[in-house]
Design a protein around this motif. Sequence first.
Motif, PDB file in Angstrom:
ATOM      1  N   GLY A  41      -6.758   6.162   3.779  1.00 46.82           N
ATOM      2  CA  GLY A  41      -5.498   6.605   3.828  1.00 46.82           C
ATOM      3  C   GLY A  41      -4.514   5.576   4.091  1.00 46.82           C
ATOM      4  N   LEU A  42      -4.538   4.617   4.987  1.00 49.66           N
ATOM      5  CA  LEU A  42      -3.823   3.674   5.734  1.00 49.66           C
ATOM      6  C   LEU A  42      -3.447   2.736   4.689  1.00 49.66           C
ATOM      7  CD1 LEU A  42      -2.140   2.262   7.943  1.00 49.66           C
ATOM      8  CD2 LEU A  42      -4.116   1.018   8.483  1.00 49.66           C
ATOM      9  N   ARG A  43      -4.589   2.208   3.785  1.00 50.57           N
ATOM     10  CA  ARG A  43      -4.292   1.267   2.655  1.00 50.57           C
ATOM     11  C   ARG A  43      -3.313   1.919   1.614  1.00 50.57           C
ATOM     12  NH1 ARG A  43     -10.087   0.823   2.694  1.00 50.57           N
ATOM     13  NH2 ARG A  43     -10.833  -1.268   3.344  1.00 50.57           N
ATOM     14  N   GLY A  44      -3.374   3.345   1.535  1.00 50.39           N
ATOM     15  CA  GLY A  44      -2.769   3.995   0.483  1.00 50.39           C
ATOM     16  C   GLY A  44      -1.265   3.851   0.737  1.00 50.39           C
ATOM     17  N   VAL A  45      -0.985   4.032   2.129  1.00 52.16           N
ATOM     18  CA  VAL A  45       0.407   4.123   2.841  1.00 52.16           C
ATOM     19  C   VAL A  45       0.962   2.775   2.591  1.00 52.16           C
ATOM     20  CG1 VAL A  45       1.939   4.239   4.542  1.00 52.16           C
ATOM     21  CG2 VAL A  45       0.206   5.930   4.288  1.00 52.16           C
ATOM     22  N   LEU A  46       0.196   1.398   3.239  1.00 55.72           N
ATOM     23  CA  LEU A  46       0.699   0.283   3.038  1.00 55.72           C
ATOM     24  C   LEU A  46       1.067  -0.300   1.720  1.00 55.72           C
ATOM     25  CD1 LEU A  46      -2.130  -1.147   5.369  1.00 55.72           C
ATOM     26  CD2 LEU A  46       0.563  -0.260   5.912  1.00 55.72           C
ATOM     27  N   ALA A  47       0.027  -0.068   0.671  1.00 55.17           N
ATOM     28  CA  ALA A  47       0.438  -0.761  -0.864  1.00 55.17           C
ATOM     29  C   ALA A  47       1.740   0.062  -1.348  1.00 55.17           C
ATOM     30  CB  ALA A  47      -0.800  -0.159  -1.471  1.00 55.17           C
ATOM     31  N   THR A  48       1.760   1.362  -1.098  1.00 56.26           N
ATOM     32  CA  THR A  48       2.956   2.056  -1.504  1.00 56.26           C
ATOM     33  C   THR A  48       4.484   1.594  -0.933  1.00 56.26           C
ATOM     34  OG1 THR A  48       2.480   4.001  -0.525  1.00 56.26           O
ATOM     35  CG2 THR A  48       1.996   3.864  -2.797  1.00 56.26           C
ATOM     36  N   ALA A  49       4.116   1.574   0.233  1.00 51.67           N
ATOM     37  CA  ALA A  49       5.302   0.897   1.212  1.00 51.67           C
ATOM     38  C   ALA A  49       6.033  -0.407   0.439  1.00 51.67           C
ATOM     39  CB  ALA A  49       5.163   0.835   2.773  1.00 51.67           C
ATOM     40  N   VAL A  50       4.952  -1.285   0.307  1.00 47.43           N
ATOM     41  CA  VAL A  50       5.437  -2.672  -0.400  1.00 47.43           C
ATOM     42  C   VAL A  50       6.181  -2.634  -1.583  1.00 47.43           C
ATOM     43  CG1 VAL A  50       4.502  -4.758  -1.324  1.00 47.43           C
ATOM     44  CG2 VAL A  50       3.367  -3.716   0.499  1.00 47.43           C
ATOM     45  N   ILE A  51       5.965  -1.452  -2.412  1.00 41.48           N
ATOM     46  CA  ILE A  51       6.622  -1.121  -3.481  1.00 41.48           C
ATOM     47  C   ILE A  51       8.304  -1.049  -3.353  1.00 41.48           C
ATOM     48  CG2 ILE A  51       7.195   0.641  -5.467  1.00 41.48           C
ATOM     49  CD1 ILE A  51       4.107   1.289  -5.358  1.00 41.48           C
ATOM     50  N   VAL A  52       8.560  -0.246  -2.237  1.00 45.08           N
ATOM     51  CA  VAL A  52      10.018   0.226  -1.769  1.00 45.08           C
ATOM     52  C   VAL A  52      10.545  -1.151  -1.546  1.00 45.08           C
ATOM     53  CG1 VAL A  52      11.464   1.322  -0.023  1.00 45.08           C
ATOM     54  CG2 VAL A  52       9.241   2.295  -0.820  1.00 45.08           C
ATOM     55  N   HIS A  53       9.861  -2.074  -0.884  1.00 46.64           N
ATOM     56  CA  HIS A  53      10.479  -3.297  -0.359  1.00 46.64           C
ATOM     57  C   HIS A  53      10.808  -4.125  -1.592  1.00 46.64           C
ATOM     58  CE1 HIS A  53      11.112  -7.310   1.422  1.00 46.64           C
ATOM     59  NE2 HIS A  53      10.117  -7.812   0.639  1.00 46.64           N
ATOM     60  N   HIS A  54       9.942  -4.130  -2.575  1.00 45.06           N
ATOM     61  CA  HIS A  54      10.168  -5.081  -3.679  1.00 45.06           C
ATOM     62  C   HIS A  54      11.112  -4.432  -4.713  1.00 45.06           C
ATOM     63  CE1 HIS A  54       6.276  -7.345  -2.783  1.00 45.06           C
ATOM     64  NE2 HIS A  54       7.313  -8.244  -2.515  1.00 45.06           N
ATOM     65  N   PHE A  55      11.117  -3.253  -4.411  1.00 43.37           N
ATOM     66  CA  PHE A  55      12.178  -2.084  -5.420  1.00 43.37           C
ATOM     67  C   PHE A  55      13.719  -2.649  -4.950  1.00 43.37           C
ATOM     68  CE2 PHE A  55      14.651   1.286  -5.713  1.00 43.37           C
ATOM     69  CZ  PHE A  55      14.657   1.657  -7.146  1.00 43.37           C
ATOM     70  N   ILE A  56      13.917  -2.779  -3.716  1.00 43.24           N
ATOM     71  CA  ILE A  56      15.219  -2.970  -3.288  1.00 43.24           C
ATOM     72  C   ILE A  56      15.609  -4.752  -3.503  1.00 43.24           C
ATOM     73  CG2 ILE A  56      14.815  -3.447  -0.942  1.00 43.24           C
ATOM     74  CD1 ILE A  56      17.784  -1.852  -2.593  1.00 43.24           C
ATOM     75  N   VAL A  57      14.506  -5.422  -3.395  1.00 45.22           N
ATOM     76  CA  VAL A  57      14.564  -6.915  -3.323  1.00 45.22           C
ATOM     77  C   VAL A  57      14.907  -7.335  -4.838  1.00 45.22           C
ATOM     78  CG1 VAL A  57      13.677  -9.056  -3.317  1.00 45.22           C
ATOM     79  CG2 VAL A  57      13.281  -7.529  -1.403  1.00 45.22           C
ATOM     80  N   SER A  58      14.452  -6.640  -5.873  1.00 42.58           N
ATOM     81  CA  SER A  58      14.578  -6.662  -6.983  1.00 42.58           C
ATOM     82  C   SER A  58      15.924  -6.316  -7.724  1.00 42.58           C
ATOM     83  CB  SER A  58      13.521  -5.883  -7.992  1.00 42.58           C
ATOM     84  OG  SER A  58      13.789  -6.060  -9.337  1.00 42.58           O
ATOM     85  N   TYR A  59      16.485  -5.285  -6.854  1.00 37.92           N
ATOM     86  CA  TYR A  59      17.840  -4.922  -7.264  1.00 37.92           C
ATOM     87  C   TYR A  59      18.632  -6.033  -6.742  1.00 37.92           C
ATOM     88  CZ  TYR A  59      22.427  -2.757  -6.818  1.00 37.92           C
ATOM     89  OH  TYR A  59      23.875  -2.372  -6.712  1.00 37.92           O
ATOM     90  N   TYR A  60      18.637  -6.639  -5.616  1.00 40.77           N
ATOM     91  CA  TYR A  60      19.669  -7.888  -5.288  1.00 40.77           C
ATOM     92  C   TYR A  60      19.474  -9.120  -6.079  1.00 40.77           C
ATOM     93  CZ  TYR A  60      21.079  -4.669  -1.475  1.00 40.77           C
ATOM     94  OH  TYR A  60      21.736  -3.541  -0.818  1.00 40.77           O
ATOM     95  N   TRP A  61      18.297  -9.166  -6.521  1.00 43.46           N
ATOM     96  CA  TRP A  61      18.103 -10.461  -7.134  1.00 43.46           C
ATOM     97  C   TRP A  61      18.693 -10.169  -8.675  1.00 43.46           C
ATOM     98  CZ3 TRP A  61      14.024 -10.583 -11.578  1.00 43.46           C
ATOM     99  CH2 TRP A  61      13.810 -11.678 -11.968  1.00 43.46           C
TER     100      TRP A  61
END
Length: 376
Positions: A41-61
């Motif tokens: 279950g931890l892997r599932g949380v970790l992988a999807t949390a990374v989406i949030v990070h790159h989602f907002i980084v992509s916005y500022y890019w």
Amino acid sequence: MTVTLILITLYALSIMLFCLATQRLPILSRDALHRVSSLDGLRGVLATAVIVHHFIVSYYWHVNGVWETTDSRVLNNMGTVPVSLFFMITGYLFTAKVYRSEPKWRQILSSRVRRIFPMYLFSVALITAIALYQSAGVSAPIMETLKALGRWVIFIGSPINGFPETVRVNASVQWTLLYEAVFYLSLPVLYCLLRRRLPGLAVAVALITLACLWGEYHHHFHNRFIKLFAVGIAVAVFEERMRQWRIDFKGVRCTLTAIAILLICMKLKSYSTLQMLILGIPFALFVLGNSLHGVLEVRGLKILGEASFSIYLLHGIVIYSLFSLLNVYDFASSDTVSYLLYLPLIILLTSSLSVATYWCIEHPFLRRKPSDADPA
């Protein structure tokens, strides 16, 4: 602060929705269904949390033209903390494999190749197709393109057909696989140190392979990440001793301790030594059976955990495809909130695609007798 709260709320709601939608679907493998481990279950949380990070980084890019971290440590650490814990998981699982039993080196090599390359090469094919489409009309020398593809195969991003934004297509996530590869190749040496035995052929093959790759790798390799694998190694070595402690690792106190340290880490400087080291405490608790009071045992999170490698490789491609290819959002608009509302779509779309690629691409290469099952 408002952006951070909105994104975290949308993230939590998206994960809850996915878990509810998949609660009764038969899309969890038999091994994972019966395996009792908080790490799934931890892997599932970790992988999807990374989406949030790159989602907002992509916005500022898109807005500023620069790919860089944000002003929010929490959002930055939604990329950093998952990567740190993924490295710890790798360090723990494979140290346990070589420390507690006599490893079959050919089998380990085969398992890693079958685990990583089918899905990774599929993602590289998608990246290549997008790069060629985006650079239509440009014809780079064929040898230059082949060299670029060769670098991608060894986990080093490079412009394909001269397209400078190639590494942005997948948010450049392949960099972590470089460190994983170095760790796997270091396992025979680690075995020597822990077991005081010399598997001559395995050590020779590993060192020769590392020597061949190091000409490219040393430009991208930073020693600080070794600490994360070292934490995983330490947990594997001392796990049996820790299990003898008179502590209820599944209890409320350990759960609160894990949550408190994770929250502290979300406010610390990314990849600081302090953050890396104290992350080892909740990680050790997860290994010892703490599931955050059952949260990490939720079926939907275990499904995401199985598909976590696909999620990790595909989420950047999904983000890039929607916002750079299909242009579903007008970045000239000042309405940031309307962009944030795309996060649930990104998470649910990526998760659904990743479950499909897990079963169609990853799982066929992973199937084998139960006695040969991978730890990761």
